[in-house]
Design an enzyme around this catalytic site. Structure first.
Site, PDB file in Angstrom:
ATOM      1  N   GLU A   1      54.965  37.894  36.363  1.00 57.71           N
ATOM      2  CA  GLU A   1      53.917  38.850  36.730  1.00 57.71           C
ATOM      3  C   GLU A   1      54.316  39.750  37.889  1.00 57.71           C
ATOM      4  O   GLU A   1      53.894  40.899  37.969  1.00 57.71           O
ATOM      5  CB  GLU A   1      52.609  38.125  37.075  1.00 57.71           C
ATOM      6  CG  GLU A   1      51.903  37.518  35.875  1.00 57.71           C
ATOM      7  CD  GLU A   1      52.332  36.096  35.586  1.00 57.71           C
ATOM      8  OE1 GLU A   1      53.323  35.637  36.211  1.00 57.71           O
ATOM      9  OE2 GLU A   1      51.692  35.439  34.740  1.00 57.71           O
TER      10      GLU A   1
ATOM     11  N   PHE B   1      40.141  25.237  36.356  1.00 53.51           N
ATOM     12  CA  PHE B   1      41.543  25.359  35.976  1.00 53.51           C
ATOM     13  C   PHE B   1      41.975  26.831  36.035  1.00 53.51           C
ATOM     14  O   PHE B   1      41.306  27.702  35.506  1.00 53.51           O
ATOM     15  CB  PHE B   1      41.754  24.812  34.562  1.00 53.51           C
ATOM     16  CG  PHE B   1      43.170  24.994  34.065  1.00 53.51           C
ATOM     17  CD1 PHE B   1      44.224  24.309  34.667  1.00 53.51           C
ATOM     18  CD2 PHE B   1      43.443  25.854  33.016  1.00 53.51           C
ATOM     19  CE1 PHE B   1      45.530  24.483  34.212  1.00 53.51           C
ATOM     20  CE2 PHE B   1      44.753  26.025  32.556  1.00 53.51           C
ATOM     21  CZ  PHE B   1      45.794  25.341  33.157  1.00 53.51           C
ATOM     22  N   GLN B   2      43.079  27.090  36.682  1.00 56.22           N
ATOM     23  CA  GLN B   2      43.636  28.434  36.864  1.00 56.22           C
ATOM     24  C   GLN B   2      42.639  29.399  37.505  1.00 56.22           C
ATOM     25  O   GLN B   2      42.581  30.567  37.154  1.00 56.22           O
ATOM     26  CB  GLN B   2      44.176  29.000  35.539  1.00 56.22           C
ATOM     27  CG  GLN B   2      45.415  28.242  35.065  1.00 56.22           C
ATOM     28  CD  GLN B   2      46.223  28.978  34.015  1.00 56.22           C
ATOM     29  OE1 GLN B   2      45.687  29.749  33.239  1.00 56.22           O
ATOM     30  NE2 GLN B   2      47.527  28.709  33.976  1.00 56.22           N
TER      31      GLN B   2
ATOM     32  N   LYS C   1      36.265  35.809  32.235  1.00 61.89           N
ATOM     33  CA  LYS C   1      36.482  35.770  30.789  1.00 61.89           C
ATOM     34  C   LYS C   1      35.186  36.002  30.011  1.00 61.89           C
ATOM     35  O   LYS C   1      35.186  36.686  28.989  1.00 61.89           O
ATOM     36  CB  LYS C   1      37.098  34.427  30.400  1.00 61.89           C
ATOM     37  CG  LYS C   1      37.619  34.408  28.969  1.00 61.89           C
ATOM     38  CD  LYS C   1      38.403  33.141  28.686  1.00 61.89           C
ATOM     39  CE  LYS C   1      38.985  33.181  27.279  1.00 61.89           C
ATOM     40  NZ  LYS C   1      39.732  31.953  26.967  1.00 61.89           N
TER      41      LYS C   1
ATOM     42  N   MET D   1      72.394  42.216  54.476  1.00 59.56           N
ATOM     43  CA  MET D   1      71.786  42.785  55.674  1.00 59.56           C
ATOM     44  C   MET D   1      71.485  41.695  56.698  1.00 59.56           C
ATOM     45  O   MET D   1      71.651  41.896  57.898  1.00 59.56           O
ATOM     46  CB  MET D   1      70.510  43.559  55.319  1.00 59.56           C
ATOM     47  CG  MET D   1      69.941  44.347  56.481  1.00 59.56           C
ATOM     48  SD  MET D   1      71.092  45.591  57.091  1.00 59.56           S
ATOM     49  CE  MET D   1      70.536  47.038  56.197  1.00 59.56           C
TER      50      MET D   1
END
Lengths: 556, 167
Positions: free
Chosen positions: A48, A110-111, A160, A468
């Site tokens: 993502e 959940f999630q 949802k 760097m």
């Protein structure tokens, strides 16, 4: 009747979102089901974070709002670095996330994650949509907020059950309605008059231009002002491409790794015309020693940037292009200033050539790349030495051909952003200049470029170090290279495993043929340049030092 | 450095307080008090924020607040003619007898109401400006303050002037 998800997809279409970057998951399944037959192109990334960076690269290359999509919880959290990157560089982005159903919100389902809460400090605004009927207006407002004023990322979080709710409503037409949000575009007449007077009177003026000029599309106005009034120009990292690299008035990049000419000029100027910049510490160094003898005109669309880091004499809130037009209209062409221009020219000519004497030097690779691509390329970078070498040695002639994470300095940004840039500008050759460390942060996107045959060319400046950080350890920590050495990686082998072609380059003579091979290949290509291991980025202003106190003017 | 009183009109939406509080903490501005409630216009709330800072810091606070999409208007009313009040509830240890009489006498002088009397405590309600409440607190401390709660300052401009939503 239709679902909220269907309304979302229709609203995205109405806002002109032709391409979105995303990754499916449980909470966004209703949206993905609608996308299955929608006339929106969806690019499946491998992580993502890459979706957010790709949408960001798309936005920077095109000037349009980029869109990314992720599921709730881990999916949404993985967007955070990408959203923060866009926030720091003022990139217009709409991030859509799925959320657990409204009746489970706050139950640690959940999630579930409170993504509006998590991203609050790094978004311009955010929405948690609780009713399907609101989706259309929220999407409209989100695009409006992201793409206007000082641009930035906006988050739209949709539970949802809101996606599956049945409604009978069309996406709204007309404008967004927000009483607390009215960006200022036109500069204040009185302040513009003051600016005109100061520009006329100054003996040693300097234009200091940044990302705001790119965002505003004000390059032409900057060039006209510079030529009309004989004013040299220094650009920030984010402002590269605002003025052609080979323009006689262009002194190059200013700041920590800027040119001697730009850094000396700002120290000696008596008028600093700052346009679309924010006086970032990587530019100013020690703030009191930055433009110490100058009056300052600051033009910015964000009032909060004016006077934030440095007091200014003439603040002008507005769009860079519009304000510069108003100023130019009132100016009378300047003669003279020959002494000042001669002085800046002298600094420019005296700049040390920093090519390595032997071995495979990064400067040489970037210059060859610049030479080969001419006006056809978009250069995207990772973060670190690779980024600074690209900024210093590539010749940028047009706006939106330089794409890099300036404010947040996000390693792993370049490769996915390059994918986004390709979808925005398929006619251009897109190159990701990478370090071996940065490239490994989102290397999995080789899968994405292979799947969609994205013809991005990855130029790895491979020194088997976090370069760097190693450079800082060399200069400021007595060469104690604590955990910055990376073992050799067969990048060509990895690319091949994904179905992407590549070449490893170890000799100077092979540089040009390798670049030619990459640029003439239709698909993606990985070039693994084994550069001098301890090459440094010079000149350099140590953090906290004055801008003209540069070290390492000669290559070690 | 001095205390500034900011009057902020905001959309009455979920999360607005979190955005404002987050902005203050993230940018290192110190809130002395913050009071918020609905106001005369539907869908809007008025906030009174007291913040310590110098002029440059307060300028930055105002600009950053103005950047929030849900913020409709920000005004620094420190130098203007205002009425301001704060409400405090103070539970004081006050055994019946001489002690309780002392507490009641102080309450009287400060025009504080006694709104609850227990076996060993009384609760005072007082409104006024912050200094008055500070003074009362100091005086009551000798008796023993069990619990102390204050609302933070709320303020309005005097007379015809006001802070309206039209930008």
């Amino acid at each position: 009747m239709k679902t909220g998800a269907k309304l979302l997809v229709e609203s995205l279409q109405r806002e002109g979102a032709g391409t979105i970057f995303g990754y499916p998951g449980g909470s966004v399944l209703p949206i993905y089901d609608e996308l299955y037959d929608a006339p929106i192109r969806h690019i499946l990334v491998r992580h993502e974070q890459a979706a957010a960076h790709a949408a960001d690269g798309y936005a920077r290359a095109s000037g349009r709002v980029g869109v990314c999509l992720a599921t709730s919880g881990p999916g949404a959290c993985n967007l955070v670095t990408g959203i923060a990157t866009a926030y720091m560089d003022s990139v217009p982005l709409v991030a859509i996330t799925g959320q657990v159903p409204t009746f489970m919100l706050g139950n640690d389902a959940f999630q579930e994650s409170d993504i509006t809460g998590i991203t609050m400090p790094v978004t311009k605004h955010s929405y948690l949509v609780k009713r399907a009927a609101d989706i259309g207006q929220v999407v409209k407002d989100a695009f409006y907020i992201a793409g206007t004023g000082r641009q930035g990322p906006v988050l739209v979080d949709i539970p949802k059950d809101v996606m599956t709710a049945q409604i009978d409503i069309e996406p709204p037409i007309g404008r967004a309605r927000l009483r607390g949000y009215q960006p200022t575009y036109e500069g204040h007449a009185l302040q513009i008059e003051k600016a005109v007077t100061l520009i006329g009177e100054a003996e040693r003026p300097l234009l200091y231009v940044g990302g705001g000029v790119i965002a505003s599309g004000a390059s032409e106005e900057v060039r006209r002002l510079a030529e009309l009034m004989l004013i040299p120009v220094a650009t920030t990292l984010m402002g590269l491409g605002a003025v052609p690299c080979d323009h006689p008035l262009n002194l190059g990049m200013i700041g920590m790794h800027g040119t001697e000419a730009a850094n000396y000029a700002v120290t000696e100027c008596d008028l600093l015309i700052a346009v679309g910049v924010r006086f970032d510490d990587r530019v100013t160094g020690k703030i009191d020693a930055f433009a110490p003898n100058a009056r300052i005109i600051h033009i910015d669309i964000d009032p909060a940037e004016i006077g934030k880091n440095k007091p200014v004499d003439v603040p002008i809130v507005g769009d860079a292009g519009k304000v510069l037009q108003s100023i130019i209209r009132r100016l009378i062409k300047k003669e003279g200033r020959e002494m000042w221009l001669a002085r800046t020219r002298h600094w420019k000519e005296a700049q040390t050539v920093r090519d390595g004497e032997d071995g495979l030097s990064p400067a040489h690779i970037i210059r060859e790349m610049s030479d080969l691509l001419g006006d056809r390329g978009i250069v995207v970078t990772e973060v670190g030495q690779n980024q600074m070498w690209a900024a210093q040695h590539y010749c940028f002639r047009r706006p939106r051909t330089w794409i890099s994470s300036g404010g947040l300095g996000t390693m792993g940004y370049g490769f996915p952003a390059a994918i986004g840039a390709h979808f925005a500008r398929p006619d251009e050759t897109v190159v990701d200049v990478a370090g071996d460390g940065s490239f490994q942060m989102n290397i999995q996107e080789l899968g994405t470029v292979a799947q969609y045959k994205v013809p991005v060319k990855v130029v790895i400046l491979n020194n088997m170090y976090l370069g760097m950080v190693r450079q800082w350890q060399e200069l400021f920590y007595d060469r104690r290279y604590s955990y910055t050495e990376l073992p050799a990686v067969d990048f060509v082998g990895i690319a091949r495993a994904y179905g992407v072609d590549g070449i490893r380059v170890e000799e100077k003579e092979e540089v040009r043929p390798a670049l030619e091979a990459a640029f003439t290949t239709d698909g993606p290509f990985v070039l693994d340049f084994r550069i001098e291991r301890e090459a440094n980025v010079f000149p350099m202003v140590p953090a906290g030092a004055a801008i003209n106190e540069m070290i390492g003017r000669r290559q070690r | 450095m001095k205390l500034h009183t900011l009057h902020v009109l905001v959309e009455n939406k979920a999360g607005v307080l979190a955005r404002i509080a987050g902005l203050f903490s993230r940018r290192g501005f110190n809130i002395e008090s913050l009071a918020v409630g609905t106001c005369e216009e539907a869908g809007m709330s008025r906030m009174t924020i007291v913040v310590l800072g110098d002029d440059a810091q307060i300028e930055q606070v105002k600009k950053q607040l103005n950047k929030l999409i849900d913020v409709i208007k920000v005004s620094d009313i420190t130098e203007q003619s205002t009425v301001s009040r704060e409400l405090a509830l103070i539970k004081v240890a006050a055994e019946p007898g001489e002690t309780r009489a002392g507490v009641m006498q102080i309450a009287n002088i400060f025009r504080a109401q006694i709104i609850d009397v227990g076996a060993k405590t009384v609760i005072l309600e007082v409104t006024g400006d912050s200094e008055k409440i500070d003074a009362l607190e100091t005086l009551l401390r000798q008796y023993g303050i069990k619990e102390f709660v204050r609302t933070g300052k709320i303020a309005l401009l005097r007379g015809q002037k006001g802070i309206k939503s039209t930008k």
